[in-house]
Write a protein that holds these residues in place. Structure first.
Motif, short mmCIF file in Angstrom:
data_model
loop_
_atom_site.label_atom_id
_atom_site.label_comp_id
_atom_site.label_asym_id
_atom_site.label_seq_id
_atom_site.Cartn_x
_atom_site.Cartn_y
_atom_site.Cartn_z
N GLY A 42 16.68 -34.35 68.58
CA GLY A 42 16.23 -34.29 67.19
C GLY A 42 16.33 -35.65 66.53
N GLU A 43 16.22 -35.64 65.18
CA GLU A 43 16.18 -36.90 64.45
C GLU A 43 17.53 -37.61 64.50
OE1 GLU A 43 14.09 -38.36 60.35
OE2 GLU A 43 14.65 -36.25 60.50
N VAL A 44 17.49 -38.94 64.52
CA VAL A 44 18.71 -39.75 64.56
C VAL A 44 18.69 -40.69 63.37
CG1 VAL A 44 20.10 -41.35 65.97
CG2 VAL A 44 18.57 -39.73 67.10
N ALA A 45 19.88 -40.91 62.75
CA ALA A 45 19.98 -41.87 61.64
C ALA A 45 21.09 -42.86 61.93
CB ALA A 45 20.28 -41.12 60.34
N GLU A 46 20.86 -44.13 61.58
CA GLU A 46 21.87 -45.16 61.83
C GLU A 46 22.09 -45.99 60.57
OE1 GLU A 46 21.00 -47.92 64.97
OE2 GLU A 46 20.47 -46.30 66.37
N ASP A 47 23.35 -46.30 60.27
CA ASP A 47 23.70 -47.27 59.22
C ASP A 47 24.68 -48.24 59.86
OD1 ASP A 47 22.63 -46.13 56.53
OD2 ASP A 47 23.58 -44.40 57.52
N PHE A 92 24.71 -52.63 53.35
CA PHE A 92 23.66 -53.63 53.55
C PHE A 92 23.26 -53.81 55.02
CE2 PHE A 92 25.29 -54.50 49.37
CZ PHE A 92 24.14 -54.79 48.64
N GLY A 93 23.92 -53.06 55.91
CA GLY A 93 23.56 -53.17 57.33
C GLY A 93 22.21 -52.53 57.60
N GLU A 94 21.69 -52.78 58.78
CA GLU A 94 20.37 -52.24 59.12
C GLU A 94 20.40 -50.71 59.14
OE1 GLU A 94 17.05 -52.66 62.63
OE2 GLU A 94 18.80 -53.98 62.73
N LYS A 95 19.35 -50.10 58.59
CA LYS A 95 19.25 -48.64 58.56
C LYS A 95 18.06 -48.22 59.42
CE LYS A 95 21.05 -48.77 53.92
NZ LYS A 95 22.42 -48.77 54.40
N LYS A 96 18.26 -47.17 60.20
CA LYS A 96 17.16 -46.74 61.09
C LYS A 96 17.08 -45.22 61.11
CE LYS A 96 17.44 -50.29 64.65
NZ LYS A 96 18.11 -50.49 65.92
N ARG A 97 15.86 -44.72 61.25
CA ARG A 97 15.63 -43.29 61.50
C ARG A 97 14.64 -43.19 62.63
NH1 ARG A 97 16.91 -40.14 56.79
NH2 ARG A 97 15.70 -38.33 57.39
#
Ligand SMILES: NC(=O)c1ccc[n+]([C@@H]2O[C@H](COP(=O)([O-])OP(=O)(O)OC[C@H]3O[C@@H](n4cnc5c(N)ncnc54)[C@H](O)[C@@H]3O)[C@@H](O)[C@H]2O)c1
Ligand SMILES: CC(C)[C@H](C(=O)O)[C@@H](O)C(=O)O
Ligand SMILES: [Mg+2]
Length: 364
Positions: free
Chosen positions: A155-160, A144-149
């Motif tokens: 290159g591309e970065v993803a965060e959870d 349920f934490g913030e998700k970001k791309r």
């Protein structure tokens, strides 16, 4: 006046409607046996709701569920909708309903019944008598934490983001202690405190709460070690309490100790007696529509609802006894059958459980 319980029924996708039909038949029999009234109200969730309502979790489904005393859910998802995983985002679908209904405590028992020992892929001496419960935090953490791309220099970065608040940890850990107190009084809190800050807070809060439960033996285990111990020596566990993602993974693993995911029931509880009850497995698109899915996880989830939301302990035990007697008589769906050519279908399994619940002997 008969006591009335309102049950929201959300069959969902894939095998969901097939297995739910059998659970509702069993509940209808309980209704007659116990002299109570179950008011079933059906709602849509998951892919079917995307197709008909344009959203995986229509407002109406939340309203039906909130008005009910408990919710029965089949399963959601399937290849048709999984390419666009919108329905698994926190604000929608399965995660959305968990959050909307405040279902923070997920109870997943894994009990090996003596007649099922041969269905496990592990040695009989390792799995016989396994009887454990995974208590999983269900509305927090990395899910349920913030998700970001975004685009980064490489290159591309993803965060959870994984966030846990002290009160979220405390309330689930208390559920873990309460469940353990009613059993063998042994609680293992699982975390990754050697690496994760959220786990270090988890451990600190768990230690503090433990002072209120001097009769329960608490130990801590790192999640990787727990995964190993579950397979090596599962009988050491009574109750495991853990955060959302670790509980997701460990409960599937625990499920397989006892044979098939088609047997594993679960309860997702809010504060008070309200809960949502669903099998641990998914919508099994590979076997959907064939009438061969195992309905026992859903029927056993209905038994959990009778016990935990309605306080109908005897009825819950009667349903569980009926399930075990059918298994003892040797009947198996394909997922748990040693010889698949002798497997029975979903409806036949549901019918046999109803027969047993009606007090009729089940012929071998
Ligand atoms: N709670 C849920 O609704 C839930 C849980 C897990 C997965 N899913 C979704 O379900 C879909 C399929 O996922 P998956 O294939 O990874 O997991 P799954 O649990 O649906 O299936 C895994 C395997 O177990 C078998 N199986 C599952 N339940 C069974 C039953 N009752 N009887 C007999 N065999 C059974 C399937 O045939 C399949 O081979 C995906 O869209 C996934 O997101 C939903
Ligand atoms: C389908 C998925 C979102 C869900 C979860 O991860 O919680 C499932 O795996 C479960 O265990 O209920
Ligand atoms: Mg899971």
């Amino acid at each position: 006046m008969k006591k009335t319980y309102r049950i929201a029924v959300l069959p969902g996708d894939g095998i969901g409607p097939e297995i739910m039909e059998e659970a509702v038949k069993v509940l209808s029999l309980v209704e007659k046996r116990e002299g109570v009234t179950f008011e079933f109200k059906y709602g849509r969730i998951g892919g079917i709701a995307i197709d008909t309502d344009g959203t995986p979790l229509p407002e109406e489904t939340i309203a039906i569920s909130k008005e009910a005393d408990a919710v029965m859910l089949g399963a959601v998802g399937g290849p048709k909708w999984d390419q666009n995983p919108g329905h698994l985002r926190p604000e929608t679908g399965l995660l959305g309903i968990r959050k909307a209904l405040g279902l923070f405590a997920n109870i997943r028992p894994a009990t090996m019944h003596s007649s099922m020992v041969e269905a496990s892929s592990l040695k009989p001496e390792v799995v016989s008598d396994v009887d454990l419960i995974v208590v999983r935090e269900l509305t927090g953490g990395i899910y349920f934490g913030e998700k970001k791309r975004y685009d980064g220099p490489n290159g591309e970065v993803a965060e959870d983001q994984c966030i846990y608040h002290e009160n979220e940890i405390e309330r689930i850990v208390r559920v873990g202690f309460d469940v353990a107190r009613k059993r063998q009084k042994r609680l293992v809190s699982v975390d990754k405190a050697n690496v994760l800050e959220s786990s270090r807070l988890w451990r600190k809060v768990t230690e503090r709460v433990a002072a209120d439960y001097p009769d329960v033996e608490l130990s801590h285990m790192l999640v990787d070690a727990c995964a190993m111990q579950l397979v090596r020596a599962p009988k050491q566990f009574d109750v495991i309490v853990t955060e959302n993602m670790f509980g997701d993974i460990l409960s599937d693993q625990a499920a397989m100790l006892t044979g098939s995911i088609g047997m594993l029931a679960s309860a997702s509880l809010a504060e008070g007696s309200f809960g949502l009850y669903e099998p641990v497995h998914g919508s099994a698109p590979d076997i959907a529509g064939q009438g061969i899915a195992n309905p026992l996880a859903t029927i056993l989830s209905a038994a959990m609802m009778l016990r935990l939301s309605f306080g109908m302990d005897e009825a819950a035990e009667a349903v569980e006894r009926a399930v075990w007697s059918v298994l003892e008589a040797g009947y198996r769906t394909g997922d748990i059958a040693a010889d698949r050519s002798k497997a029975i279908g979903t409806k036949e399994m549901g019918r046999l459980v109803c027969e047993a619940l009606s007090g009729n002997a089940i012929a071998q």
